[in-house]
Design a protein around this motif. Structure first.
Motif, PDB file in Angstrom:
ATOM      1  N   LEU A 148       0.814  -1.210   0.000  1.00  0.00           N
ATOM      2  CA  LEU A 148       0.000   0.000   0.000  1.00  0.00           C
ATOM      3  C   LEU A 148       0.853   1.268   0.000  1.00  0.00           C
ATOM      4  O   LEU A 148       0.594   2.202  -0.770  1.00  0.00           O
ATOM      5  CB  LEU A 148      -0.927   0.010   1.214  1.00  0.00           C
ATOM      6  N   TYR A 149       1.855   1.313   0.879  1.00  0.00           N
ATOM      7  CA  TYR A 149       2.609   2.548   1.092  1.00  0.00           C
ATOM      8  C   TYR A 149       3.977   2.566   0.420  1.00  0.00           C
ATOM      9  O   TYR A 149       4.615   3.623   0.358  1.00  0.00           O
ATOM     10  CB  TYR A 149       2.786   2.789   2.597  1.00  0.00           C
ATOM     11  N   ASP A 180       4.576  16.159   4.924  1.00  0.00           N
ATOM     12  CA  ASP A 180       4.515  15.957   3.479  1.00  0.00           C
ATOM     13  C   ASP A 180       4.578  14.473   3.124  1.00  0.00           C
ATOM     14  O   ASP A 180       3.863  14.000   2.235  1.00  0.00           O
ATOM     15  CB  ASP A 180       5.657  16.702   2.789  1.00  0.00           C
ATOM     16  N   THR A 181       5.441  13.741   3.822  1.00  0.00           N
ATOM     17  CA  THR A 181       5.546  12.302   3.574  1.00  0.00           C
ATOM     18  C   THR A 181       4.260  11.599   3.953  1.00  0.00           C
ATOM     19  O   THR A 181       3.792  10.694   3.245  1.00  0.00           O
ATOM     20  CB  THR A 181       6.724  11.705   4.375  1.00  0.00           C
ATOM     21  N   TYR A 182       3.666  12.014   5.055  1.00  0.00           N
ATOM     22  CA  TYR A 182       2.392  11.436   5.508  1.00  0.00           C
ATOM     23  C   TYR A 182       1.324  11.587   4.428  1.00  0.00           C
ATOM     24  O   TYR A 182       0.665  10.622   4.044  1.00  0.00           O
ATOM     25  CB  TYR A 182       1.951  12.112   6.804  1.00  0.00           C
ATOM     26  N   GLN A 223      -0.948   7.768  -1.946  1.00  0.00           N
ATOM     27  CA  GLN A 223      -0.453   6.639  -2.716  1.00  0.00           C
ATOM     28  C   GLN A 223      -1.186   5.365  -2.309  1.00  0.00           C
ATOM     29  O   GLN A 223      -1.590   4.566  -3.164  1.00  0.00           O
ATOM     30  CB  GLN A 223       1.044   6.467  -2.478  1.00  0.00           C
ATOM     31  N   ALA A 224      -1.370   5.179  -0.996  1.00  0.00           N
ATOM     32  CA  ALA A 224      -2.074   4.001  -0.502  1.00  0.00           C
ATOM     33  C   ALA A 224      -3.518   3.995  -0.969  1.00  0.00           C
ATOM     34  O   ALA A 224      -4.079   2.938  -1.300  1.00  0.00           O
ATOM     35  CB  ALA A 224      -2.004   3.946   1.024  1.00  0.00           C
ATOM     36  N   TRP A 252       6.473   5.139   6.185  1.00  0.00           N
ATOM     37  CA  TRP A 252       5.086   5.389   6.565  1.00  0.00           C
ATOM     38  C   TRP A 252       4.932   5.416   8.084  1.00  0.00           C
ATOM     39  O   TRP A 252       4.262   6.292   8.627  1.00  0.00           O
ATOM     40  CB  TRP A 252       4.172   4.332   5.968  1.00  0.00           C
ATOM     41  N   PHE A 253       5.549   4.463   8.769  1.00  0.00           N
ATOM     42  CA  PHE A 253       5.442   4.416  10.231  1.00  0.00           C
ATOM     43  C   PHE A 253       5.998   5.693  10.861  1.00  0.00           C
ATOM     44  O   PHE A 253       5.370   6.294  11.739  1.00  0.00           O
ATOM     45  CB  PHE A 253       6.192   3.195  10.768  1.00  0.00           C
ATOM     46  N   ARG A 254       7.162   6.120  10.392  1.00  0.00           N
ATOM     47  CA  ARG A 254       7.759   7.334  10.955  1.00  0.00           C
ATOM     48  C   ARG A 254       6.877   8.553  10.697  1.00  0.00           C
ATOM     49  O   ARG A 254       6.646   9.372  11.602  1.00  0.00           O
ATOM     50  CB  ARG A 254       9.150   7.542  10.365  1.00  0.00           C
TER      51      ARG A 254
END
Length: 301
Positions: A165-166, A280-282, A288-289, A172-174
């Motif tokens: 998914l990610y 931004d990454t979140y 994307q997911a 993703w976790f961070r």
């Protein structure tokens, strides 16, 4: 750990009393308008449903039974933010106490937990390893805003589903834990904000006019929660429903949600110098997911 993993993945946990608007910022850098937009409840649920589907497929591929959770309706699965202003939902569900009771019952009756208990010790260890990597799987830790660290096992079908998914489950976790724990930094500022405080005072005056004496929506919600263990009783639920309708009506009348979300964006933006990359990454990985989830499961209705 195993029970927590299975429970979190298989039972809807959206009635938590906290909305995902906490991640919203109008000052994202390097993202398109679409990539920077916060996901709706329906979109987040679709990702969750897709992850369950991926985990189930992975577990069955390794020789184990695995049941996906029953998919509640979109209305039943909605989050309740600090401000409830959906009068129609409040009229039907109150503050969601009966839904939470159903959720707790579903957790207790989780067929995956029951299935795991039927396995031999050797098969149970194999099941655990297949699900999340077992005891020897690598663990990733991240420091969170406000202090402290959170950790997570990174293995098995859970990690495989997140990778699909990610793309990068560690990134993703961070990003997820950092952006989610920003609440501890900005919520006190929102609650102390003069504009938001003035709106809450107006909400309180509105509530008094219809017979309720609460200083803020949190106090009203707590009053309902204190009686939620008796929500099956018609009179108790009717009282909760009437309070929730009054709450939502006054929130609408005072524009409390809009003011709260605007002040929230203001204070989250002040944290971007330090946490902008994580935010931004979140957003980027979440969108994307969602794109990938749309190819796996349909939407809830």
């Amino acid at each position: 750990m195993r029970k927590a993993v299975i429970g979190l993945l298989l039972v809807s946990a959206v009635l938590t009393g906290c909305a995902d608007t906490e991640h919203t910022s109008s000052h994202t850098v390097g993202l398109t308008a679409t990539e920077a937009a916060p996901l709706t409840d329906a979109e987040q649920l679709r990702i969750s449903d897709a992850q369950q589907r991926l985990i189930a497929t992975c577990m069955r591929r390794q020789g184990f039974e695995f049941w996906e959770a029953e998919r509640l309706s979109l209305a039943e699965s909605r989050t309740l933010g600090y401000v409830l202003d959906d009068i129609g939902w409040a009229r039907g569900y109150g503050y969601g106490s009966r839904l939470r009771a159903e959720d707790a019952a579903a957790r207790a009756a989780n067929p995956n937990l029951a299935y795991r208990k039927t396995l031999s010790e050797q098969r149970r260890q194999a099941y655990d390893k297949a699900l999340d990597g077992g005891l020897d799987v690598p663990v990733i830790s991240v420091e969170i805003p406000g202090g402290g660290t959170v950790s997570k096992q990174m293995g098995g079908c859970v990690a495989e589903s997140e990778k699909e998914l990610y793309g990068d489950p560690r990134a993703w976790f961070r990003a997820e834990k950092t952006s989610g724990h920003l609440r501890s930094l900005y919520v006190p500022r929102v609650l102390a904000d003069q504009r938001f405080s003035a709106a809450q005072d107006a909400w309180s005056r509105c509530m008094k006019k219809v017979g309720y004496d609460y200083k803020d929506p949190g106090a009203a919600r707590q009053a309902a929660i204190a009686r939620s263990d008796r929500a099956a009783e018609p009179k108790v639920f009717e009282a909760e429903r009437k309070l929730a309708v009054a709450d939502a009506t006054c929130a609408r009348a005072t524009d409390l949600r809009r003011i709260g979300e605007e002040r929230e964006r203001h204070y989250v933006a002040q944290l971007r110098d330090r946490y902008g990359d994580a935010l931004d990454t979140y957003f980027r990985l979440q969108h994307q997911a969602l794109d990938r989830a749309r190819k796996i499961v349909g939407p809830r209705v």
